[in-house]
Every structure is written in C-alpha cells, then in structure tokens.
Design a protein around this motif. Structure first.
Motif, PDB file in Angstrom:
ATOM      1  N   GLN A  42       0.837  -1.190   0.000  1.00 54.95           N
ATOM      2  CA  GLN A  42       0.000   0.000   0.000  1.00 54.95           C
ATOM      3  C   GLN A  42       0.877   1.246   0.000  1.00 54.95           C
ATOM      4  N   ASP A  43       0.265   2.385  -0.361  1.00 48.64           N
ATOM      5  CA  ASP A  43       1.029   3.613  -0.531  1.00 48.64           C
ATOM      6  C   ASP A  43       0.486   4.706   0.384  1.00 48.64           C
ATOM      7  N   ASN A  44       1.403   5.403   1.072  1.00 52.65           N
ATOM      8  CA  ASN A  44       1.013   6.500   1.964  1.00 52.65           C
ATOM      9  C   ASN A  44       0.777   7.813   1.220  1.00 52.65           C
ATOM     10  N   GLN A  45       1.150   7.869  -0.063  1.00 56.76           N
ATOM     11  CA  GLN A  45       1.237   9.161  -0.745  1.00 56.76           C
ATOM     12  C   GLN A  45      -0.091   9.905  -0.821  1.00 56.76           C
ATOM     13  N   ARG A  46      -1.196   9.177  -1.014  1.00 60.80           N
ATOM     14  CA  ARG A  46      -2.493   9.863  -1.097  1.00 60.80           C
ATOM     15  C   ARG A  46      -2.786  10.612   0.198  1.00 60.80           C
ATOM     16  N   GLN A  47      -2.525   9.957   1.339  1.00 63.71           N
ATOM     17  CA  GLN A  47      -2.747  10.619   2.626  1.00 63.71           C
ATOM     18  C   GLN A  47      -1.862  11.856   2.750  1.00 63.71           C
ATOM     19  N   VAL A  48      -0.606  11.725   2.349  1.00 65.96           N
ATOM     20  CA  VAL A  48       0.327  12.852   2.436  1.00 65.96           C
ATOM     21  C   VAL A  48      -0.157  14.014   1.572  1.00 65.96           C
ATOM     22  N   ASN A  49      -0.556  13.711   0.345  1.00 68.07           N
ATOM     23  CA  ASN A  49      -1.009  14.759  -0.572  1.00 68.07           C
ATOM     24  C   ASN A  49      -2.241  15.476  -0.030  1.00 68.07           C
ATOM     25  N   ASP A  50      -3.205  14.698   0.460  1.00 65.93           N
ATOM     26  CA  ASP A  50      -4.448  15.298   0.981  1.00 65.93           C
ATOM     27  C   ASP A  50      -4.164  16.227   2.162  1.00 65.93           C
ATOM     28  N   LEU A  51      -3.314  15.775   3.075  1.00 65.91           N
ATOM     29  CA  LEU A  51      -3.036  16.567   4.273  1.00 65.91           C
ATOM     30  C   LEU A  51      -2.161  17.786   3.960  1.00 65.91           C
ATOM     31  N   ASN A  52      -1.262  17.647   3.009  1.00 63.80           N
ATOM     32  CA  ASN A  52      -0.463  18.799   2.586  1.00 63.80           C
ATOM     33  C   ASN A  52      -1.359  19.883   1.992  1.00 63.80           C
ATOM     34  N   GLU A  53      -2.340  19.457   1.220  1.00 64.96           N
ATOM     35  CA  GLU A  53      -3.264  20.417   0.607  1.00 64.96           C
ATOM     36  C   GLU A  53      -4.071  21.158   1.674  1.00 64.96           C
ATOM     37  N   ILE A  54      -4.536  20.415   2.667  1.00 71.37           N
ATOM     38  CA  ILE A  54      -5.305  21.024   3.755  1.00 71.37           C
ATOM     39  C   ILE A  54      -4.448  22.005   4.533  1.00 71.37           C
ATOM     40  N   ALA A  55      -3.224  21.600   4.844  1.00 73.43           N
ATOM     41  CA  ALA A  55      -2.309  22.476   5.583  1.00 73.43           C
ATOM     42  C   ALA A  55      -2.072  23.765   4.812  1.00 73.43           C
ATOM     43  N   GLY A  56      -1.905  23.654   3.488  1.00 74.34           N
ATOM     44  CA  GLY A  56      -1.695  24.832   2.667  1.00 74.34           C
ATOM     45  C   GLY A  56      -2.872  25.782   2.701  1.00 74.34           C
ATOM     46  N   ARG A  57      -4.084  25.224   2.635  1.00 75.35           N
ATOM     47  CA  ARG A  57      -5.286  26.061   2.665  1.00 75.35           C
ATOM     48  C   ARG A  57      -5.431  26.787   3.985  1.00 75.35           C
ATOM     49  N   ARG A  58      -5.009  26.156   5.055  1.00 74.88           N
ATOM     50  CA  ARG A  58      -5.202  26.737   6.385  1.00 74.88           C
ATOM     51  C   ARG A  58      -3.999  27.579   6.843  1.00 74.88           C
ATOM     52  N   GLY A  59      -2.980  27.622   6.022  1.00 77.03           N
ATOM     53  CA  GLY A  59      -1.811  28.411   6.394  1.00 77.03           C
ATOM     54  C   GLY A  59      -0.939  27.744   7.434  1.00 77.03           C
ATOM     55  N   TRP A  60      -1.000  26.411   7.521  1.00 77.57           N
ATOM     56  CA  TRP A  60      -0.171  25.671   8.458  1.00 77.57           C
ATOM     57  C   TRP A  60       1.127  25.273   7.766  1.00 77.57           C
ATOM     58  N   ASN A  61       2.213  25.300   8.491  1.00 79.76           N
ATOM     59  CA  ASN A  61       3.514  24.935   7.935  1.00 79.76           C
ATOM     60  C   ASN A  61       3.860  23.495   8.321  1.00 79.76           C
TER      61      ASN A  61
END
Length: 206
Positions: A15-34
């Motif tokens: 299995q691959d973790n990348q989808r989870q990483v991509n989704d959470l990175n996108e959310i962090a970007g929208r919320r201004g989280w580093n």
C-alpha cells in the motif's frame, strides 16, 4: 505560522502513503499551516505503540520541535486499538499538541490549548468503533477460511515452490535491515507483521 506534522499509516508494504500525504499537505496549505515533517508508517495499526518506529519517532520529534498539531486523515491511521490510540492522544495532550482528524474535521484541543471535551468523547467512540470493525472483518475472514477448507479448498503454496534468495532479498528488505541491527525475530515480527518462520529464513541469508 502554525507548525504541524503529518502522520500517515498503511497496513502493508504494497500500500502507498502518498495519497494521505497529498491530501493533508493540501489542507495544511489552505489553512496556512507549515508542515515541518512527514511521518509515514507501514505497519498494522494493532501493533503496540512502543513497537511502531515511526509513531515513536513522531512523538519524540514533536516534543523537542514545538509542534502545535499532528494531522491524520482519519483516526484509524493513528491506530486501531482503542487503548493504544487514547494513549497517544493523552501523550499529545500532555505536550499541548492538538490532533487534527480530517475526515471528521475535529481537533482534540481548542485554539487556546485546552482539551476539547466533545472531540475527546468522539475520539473515544470512533476508536472503539474502528476496533469493533476490525474484529468483525477478522471474524468474517476466519469464517470464510473455515468454510473454504470444509468445502475441500486447498491453501498454501504449490508443492515444491520456494522463494529464491534473490527474491527474498528484494521482498524482505526491511526485515533484513532490522535483523542486521540485531533486533530479535519476535520484535522484527511485531514491527513488520512477517511471521517468525519467514524471518528465520531471512536470517539464514545474512
């Protein structure tokens, strides 16, 4: 800017973790989280916390790097055992770190760092539901296995089949790495989910 880490988990190496990483990175970007660091784990969520290398590394990292939030896509990524999950959340609470659970859009701490009682209650319920679902799936699998055998089905490898040393070197790279470090067969089995018998074969290749 809010400092966060991403934590992802899948149960197997295929299995691959990348989808989870991509989704959470996108959310962090929208919320201004580093996003300060990403931790990706490939291990059964039922494994004891102390035997989960990435989880332990994440907890150590947040304790010395002033992290404010840990992001997961869903609670089961943190673990599938209710007690183990609550143990991690308690550790985060003590460190003043909020757990953000994306699929329910909830956090365990309020904006002023206090425990969010409602989210803590929800987390307890959700963790227990996840544990019950996992038990139900296991029971169904065991029932299906028994029915298949009773109907004359055969399991296991074909007679005479065995994996070559080259195949095992590729397929069990992580297991071999841990064995080279001197970690016991039992502990490597807990960390990777690979049977002790298979690990004995791996060890013979060292």
């Amino acid at each position: 800017m809010c400092k966060v880490v991403i934590f992802t988990r899948v149960s197997t190496r295929i299995q691959d973790n990348q989808r989870q990483v991509n989704d959470l990175n996108e959310i962090a970007g929208r919320r201004g989280w580093n996003v300060e660091k990403v931790f990706c784990e490939q291990i059964s969520g039922a494994t004891s916390n102390k035997n989960r290398g990435e989880l332990v590394a994440m907890l150590d990292y947040i304790s010395v790097n002033h992290i404010e939030k840990v992001m997961v896509t869903e609670l089961s990524r943190l673990g599938r055992d209710t007690v183990q999950v609550l143990e991690v959340i308690e550790r985060l609470n003590e460190s003043g770190v909020s757990l953000y659970i994306d699929n329910y859009n909830i956090e365990t701490l309020t904006s002023d760092g206090k425990i969010n009682a409602m989210s803590q209650f929800m987390v307890t319920i959700l963790a227990e539901v996840a544990r019950m679902e996992r038990r139900t799936i296991r029971e169904r699998m065991e029932s299906g296995y028994v029915n298949y055998i009773n109907a004359g089905g055969r399991v296991g490898r074909k007679p005479g089949y065995h994996k070559t040393a080259d195949i095992m070197q590729v397929e069990y790279t992580e297991e071999l790495r841990l064995l080279r470090k001197g970690i016991s067969l039992r502990n490597v089995s807990k960390l990777t989910g690979t049977s002790v018998n298979t690990l004995r074969k791996c060890k013979s290749l060292l």
